[in-house]
Design a protein around this motif. Sequence first.
Motif, PDB file in Angstrom:
ATOM      1  N   GLY A 137       1.120  -1.167   0.132  1.00  0.00           N
ATOM      2  CA  GLY A 137       0.141   0.061   0.157  1.00  0.00           C
ATOM      3  C   GLY A 137       1.400   0.595   0.106  1.00  0.00           C
ATOM      4  N   THR A 138       0.347   3.150   0.237  1.00  0.00           N
ATOM      5  CA  THR A 138       0.751   3.693  -0.043  1.00  0.00           C
ATOM      6  C   THR A 138       0.129   4.613   1.474  1.00  0.00           C
ATOM      7  N   LYS A 139       1.296   5.584   1.030  1.00  0.00           N
ATOM      8  CA  LYS A 139       0.902   6.510   1.951  1.00  0.00           C
ATOM      9  C   LYS A 139       1.089   8.450   1.287  1.00  0.00           C
ATOM     10  N   MET A 140       0.175   9.156   2.007  1.00  0.00           N
ATOM     11  CA  MET A 140       0.071  10.638   1.598  1.00  0.00           C
ATOM     12  C   MET A 140      -0.521  11.443   2.860  1.00  0.00           C
ATOM     13  N   ARG A 141       0.155  12.772   2.956  1.00  0.00           N
ATOM     14  CA  ARG A 141      -0.142  13.312   3.425  1.00  0.00           C
ATOM     15  C   ARG A 141      -0.587  14.470   3.310  1.00  0.00           C
ATOM     16  N   SER A 142      -1.270  15.556   3.289  1.00  0.00           N
ATOM     17  CA  SER A 142      -1.836  16.500   3.439  1.00  0.00           C
ATOM     18  C   SER A 142      -1.847  17.147   5.064  1.00  0.00           C
ATOM     19  N   VAL A 143      -1.956  18.669   5.023  1.00  0.00           N
ATOM     20  CA  VAL A 143      -2.715  18.679   6.429  1.00  0.00           C
ATOM     21  C   VAL A 143      -2.974  19.974   6.842  1.00  0.00           C
ATOM     22  N   ILE A 144      -4.044  20.095   7.900  1.00  0.00           N
ATOM     23  CA  ILE A 144      -5.636  20.994   8.376  1.00  0.00           C
ATOM     24  C   ILE A 144      -5.194  21.883   9.532  1.00  0.00           C
ATOM     25  N   LYS A 145      -4.557  23.558   9.025  1.00  0.00           N
ATOM     26  CA  LYS A 145      -4.787  23.753  10.166  1.00  0.00           C
ATOM     27  C   LYS A 145      -6.008  24.923  11.170  1.00  0.00           C
ATOM     28  N   GLU A 146      -7.066  25.057  10.045  1.00  0.00           N
ATOM     29  CA  GLU A 146      -8.148  26.315  10.433  1.00  0.00           C
ATOM     30  C   GLU A 146      -9.687  25.431  10.027  1.00  0.00           C
ATOM     31  N   ALA A 147      -9.937  25.562  10.618  1.00  0.00           N
ATOM     32  CA  ALA A 147     -11.474  25.201  10.675  1.00  0.00           C
ATOM     33  C   ALA A 147     -12.532  25.746   9.334  1.00  0.00           C
ATOM     34  N   ASN A 148     -11.451  26.079   8.012  1.00  0.00           N
ATOM     35  CA  ASN A 148     -12.069  26.602   6.963  1.00  0.00           C
ATOM     36  C   ASN A 148     -13.070  25.428   6.069  1.00  0.00           C
ATOM     37  N   VAL A 175      -4.563   6.860   3.883  1.00  0.00           N
ATOM     38  CA  VAL A 175      -4.759   8.680   3.194  1.00  0.00           C
ATOM     39  C   VAL A 175      -4.942   8.986   4.430  1.00  0.00           C
ATOM     40  N   GLU A 176      -3.905  10.093   4.130  1.00  0.00           N
ATOM     41  CA  GLU A 176      -3.729  10.792   5.136  1.00  0.00           C
ATOM     42  C   GLU A 176      -4.210  12.379   5.479  1.00  0.00           C
ATOM     43  N   PRO A 177      -5.204  13.077   6.011  1.00  0.00           N
ATOM     44  CA  PRO A 177      -5.198  13.998   6.175  1.00  0.00           C
ATOM     45  C   PRO A 177      -5.015  15.122   7.702  1.00  0.00           C
ATOM     46  N   GLU A 178      -4.065  15.067   7.676  1.00  0.00           N
ATOM     47  CA  GLU A 178      -3.647  15.318   9.383  1.00  0.00           C
ATOM     48  C   GLU A 178      -3.754  16.443   9.716  1.00  0.00           C
ATOM     49  N   VAL A 179      -4.877  16.533  10.897  1.00  0.00           N
ATOM     50  CA  VAL A 179      -5.104  17.822  11.899  1.00  0.00           C
ATOM     51  C   VAL A 179      -4.425  18.465  12.242  1.00  0.00           C
ATOM     52  N   ASP A 180      -2.894  19.434  12.237  1.00  0.00           N
ATOM     53  CA  ASP A 180      -2.759  19.982  13.408  1.00  0.00           C
ATOM     54  C   ASP A 180      -2.990  20.006  14.524  1.00  0.00           C
ATOM     55  N   LEU A 212      -6.949   4.442   6.035  1.00  0.00           N
ATOM     56  CA  LEU A 212      -6.929   6.109   6.919  1.00  0.00           C
ATOM     57  C   LEU A 212      -6.087   6.736   7.794  1.00  0.00           C
ATOM     58  N   LYS A 213      -5.186   7.528   7.469  1.00  0.00           N
ATOM     59  CA  LYS A 213      -4.610   7.959   8.976  1.00  0.00           C
ATOM     60  C   LYS A 213      -4.644   9.068   9.505  1.00  0.00           C
TER      61      LYS A 213
END
Length: 294
Positions: A137-148, A175-180, A212-213
């Motif tokens: 499998g694979t992993k990819m990361r994005s980052v969320i900093k504000e509740a927009n 799927v890795e949408p990290e919340v700061d 999900l990560k």
Amino acid sequence: MNQGQLEKIKNGKGFIAALDQSGGSTPKALAAYGIPESAYSNEDEMFDLVHEMRTRIITSPSFNSDKILGAILFEQTMDREIEGKYTGDYLAEEKGIVPFLKVDKGLADESNGVQLMKVIHDLDETLKRANERHIFGTKMRSVIKEANPEGIKAVVDQQFEVAEKIIAAGLVPIVEPEVDINSPEKEKCEELLKAEIEKHLDKLGDDQPVMLKLSIPTKTNLYKDLIEHPKVVRVVALSGGYSTEEANAKLKENDGLIASFSRALSQDLNADQSNQEFNEKLAEAVESIYQASV
């Protein structure tokens, strides 16, 4: 897709080790391990040293399938060998640990309170190589900093758009949408994120499994519905900058959520330790993360 590996990741007891610090974060990972930037004079030497560090971790008797289900590798690590075998083959054949590959190219600049992934130009070629190297499998990361809401929707849309290409190549995407964890709006971010993820999961076919990560949620068991969703193989948590103790304590409160920690796994390891000391420290970290995951 290897059905035995799928079964292990879905129902096995343990956690997923993240060994995927890449170019930008490698000097930091080496420094934490006790190797200063003065110890290498170019990128090749740096990557040789980090491969030695990862080889030491992966070949350690403490790094085994009793407690570790999978390991996430950086692209360079996938293309290198451990004891004469490609890393993915070594993990699967010698250790019984399922290999994953980090495929993202890092983060774009912040916009709408989030950082999307940079465009992955060579995704098809990377997935082809991943298949040749027996990656599961694979992993990819994005980052969320504000509740927009607009930003969070864009993050999840992008993640699932790439995930579908990965599934089509026969691999299971994490799927890795990290919340700061330092976001003042962390809890609100997580509610918006969960709703967006659910929309996408409901659109997937039965033969389109994803993982999900996610950051450990502020509200305990917020992600229970995601953990139980039929399209989700497993939900794993990132440590996100929490210390091992703090990350483990928060993880324990969330039923069914397992760890996929990187810094928390290796924070007590040092290049100067004897093998015995190194293996003992790694065993302690593995045990504590395992206990928090089960």
